[in-house]
Design a protein around this motif. Structure first.
Motif, PDB file in Angstrom:
ATOM      1  N   GLN A  18      61.835  37.330  57.363  1.00 49.25           N
ATOM      2  CA  GLN A  18      60.653  37.064  56.714  1.00 49.25           C
ATOM      3  C   GLN A  18      60.652  37.312  55.110  1.00 49.25           C
TER       4      GLN A  18
ATOM      5  N   GLU B  46      58.801  34.550  53.013  1.00 50.88           N
ATOM      6  CA  GLU B  46      57.433  34.513  52.917  1.00 50.88           C
ATOM      7  C   GLU B  46      56.833  34.947  51.726  1.00 50.88           C
ATOM      8  N   LYS B  47      56.121  33.987  51.250  1.00 48.93           N
ATOM      9  CA  LYS B  47      55.523  34.261  49.847  1.00 48.93           C
ATOM     10  C   LYS B  47      53.985  34.289  50.009  1.00 48.93           C
ATOM     11  N   GLY B  48      53.363  33.524  50.863  1.00 50.26           N
ATOM     12  CA  GLY B  48      51.915  33.525  51.238  1.00 50.26           C
ATOM     13  C   GLY B  48      51.666  34.844  51.656  1.00 50.26           C
ATOM     14  N   CYS B  49      50.344  34.955  51.733  1.00 46.14           N
ATOM     15  CA  CYS B  49      49.625  36.261  52.470  1.00 46.14           C
ATOM     16  C   CYS B  49      48.424  36.249  53.362  1.00 46.14           C
TER      17      CYS B  49
ATOM     18  N   ASP C  99      44.460  47.998  51.010  1.00 48.32           N
ATOM     19  CA  ASP C  99      45.460  48.899  50.595  1.00 48.32           C
ATOM     20  C   ASP C  99      45.613  48.924  49.197  1.00 48.32           C
TER      21      ASP C  99
ATOM     22  N   SER D 101      47.007  37.914  42.145  1.00 48.61           N
ATOM     23  CA  SER D 101      47.958  38.094  43.193  1.00 48.61           C
ATOM     24  C   SER D 101      49.147  37.241  42.861  1.00 48.61           C
TER      25      SER D 101
ATOM     26  N   LEU E 156      47.491  48.050  46.804  1.00 46.42           N
ATOM     27  CA  LEU E 156      47.915  47.076  45.986  1.00 46.42           C
ATOM     28  C   LEU E 156      46.593  46.071  45.977  1.00 46.42           C
ATOM     29  N   GLN E 157      46.235  45.781  47.157  1.00 46.96           N
ATOM     30  CA  GLN E 157      45.038  45.021  47.296  1.00 46.96           C
ATOM     31  C   GLN E 157      43.843  45.316  46.229  1.00 46.96           C
TER      32      GLN E 157
ATOM     33  N   THR F 135      47.307  36.152  56.219  1.00 47.72           N
ATOM     34  CA  THR F 135      46.778  37.142  57.117  1.00 47.72           C
ATOM     35  C   THR F 135      45.963  38.416  56.391  1.00 47.72           C
ATOM     36  N   ASP F 136      46.767  38.576  55.282  1.00 50.16           N
ATOM     37  CA  ASP F 136      46.038  39.673  54.320  1.00 50.16           C
ATOM     38  C   ASP F 136      44.838  39.482  53.751  1.00 50.16           C
TER      39      ASP F 136
ATOM     40  N   LEU G 292      53.478  38.479  43.735  1.00 49.33           N
ATOM     41  CA  LEU G 292      54.085  37.841  44.937  1.00 49.33           C
ATOM     42  C   LEU G 292      55.825  37.785  44.840  1.00 49.33           C
TER      43      LEU G 292
END
Lengths: 65, 139
Positions: free
Chosen positions: B5, B8-11, B75, B135, B77-78, B13-14, B139
């Protein structure tokens, strides 16, 4: 700050999602820590250290990433 | 090192927690727009007018509750990303409003009556722009 998180995660064959779930953070956070774009807080660094079974200084080093 | 993974650069589900606040916000906006149209078209009885005013306010409170809950569950970072995006959106909205006001006073632009809808719209768009920029940094 440099870290060995990616290497330690790979040793355990965990995906970023696996590690994120174990630590209760988002996958984006794991990715940002691994790539050195984000330095985790002290509580999260302790959590990572406990999960990896190593002292914090065995994972994170005070060198420019 | 290439691990599972990593690519994977998208997010997606986050960012799933955005759905509920957006639904509340959209509901509030639509209710307010409907109120404006109803008040312009019909002369309604006072209790009904008050009830119609209260509806978007309640929906807005739902939005605020949802956003605060989202921040609490986020979390670290968010939270930082949200702080950076709000830190961008708040002054950017003020600068935008000030610039338009001065341009109107300087008679460079025709006088526009900025309603609250345009202001809220600008705030939301700038918040989204700030979120996208913040964001990208992580990434």
């Amino acid at each position: 700050m440099k870290n060995r998180l990616r290497e330690l995660r790979a040793q355990r064959d965990w995906s970023q999602r696996d590690l994120a779930d174990r630590l209760g953070v988002s996958r984006q956070t794991i990715n940002a820590v691994e790539t050195g774009k984000y330095d985790p807080s002290l509580p999260l660094a302790f959590k990572i250290a406990r999960l990896m079974g190593r002292p914090i200084e065995g994972i994170f080093t005070d060198e420019p990433g | 090192m290439n691990t599972k993974q990593d690519s994977e650069k998208g997010c997606a589900t986050d960012t799933g927690s955005w759905v509920a606040p957006m639904a509340w916000g959209l509901g509030a906006g639509l209710a307010a727009a409907a109120d404006t149209a109803l008040f312009a078209l019909y002369h309604l009885a006072l209790p009904l007018r008050l009830a119609l005013v209260i509806l978007p306010v309640l929906l807005s409170l739902g939005y605020v509750t949802c956003v605060v809950g989202m921040f609490r569950r986020a979390d670290e970072l968010q939270r930082r990303i949200q702080l950076e995006s709000l830190g961008f959106a708040f002054p950017a909205t003020a600068i935008l409003v000030m610039t338009f006001d001065l341009l109107e006073k300087a008679m460079v632009l025709p006088a526009t009556h900025w309603g609250w809808g345009m202001l809220v719209g600008a705030m939301c768009l700038l918040w989204l722009a700030g979120y996208a920029m913040a964001s990208r940094r992580y990434l």
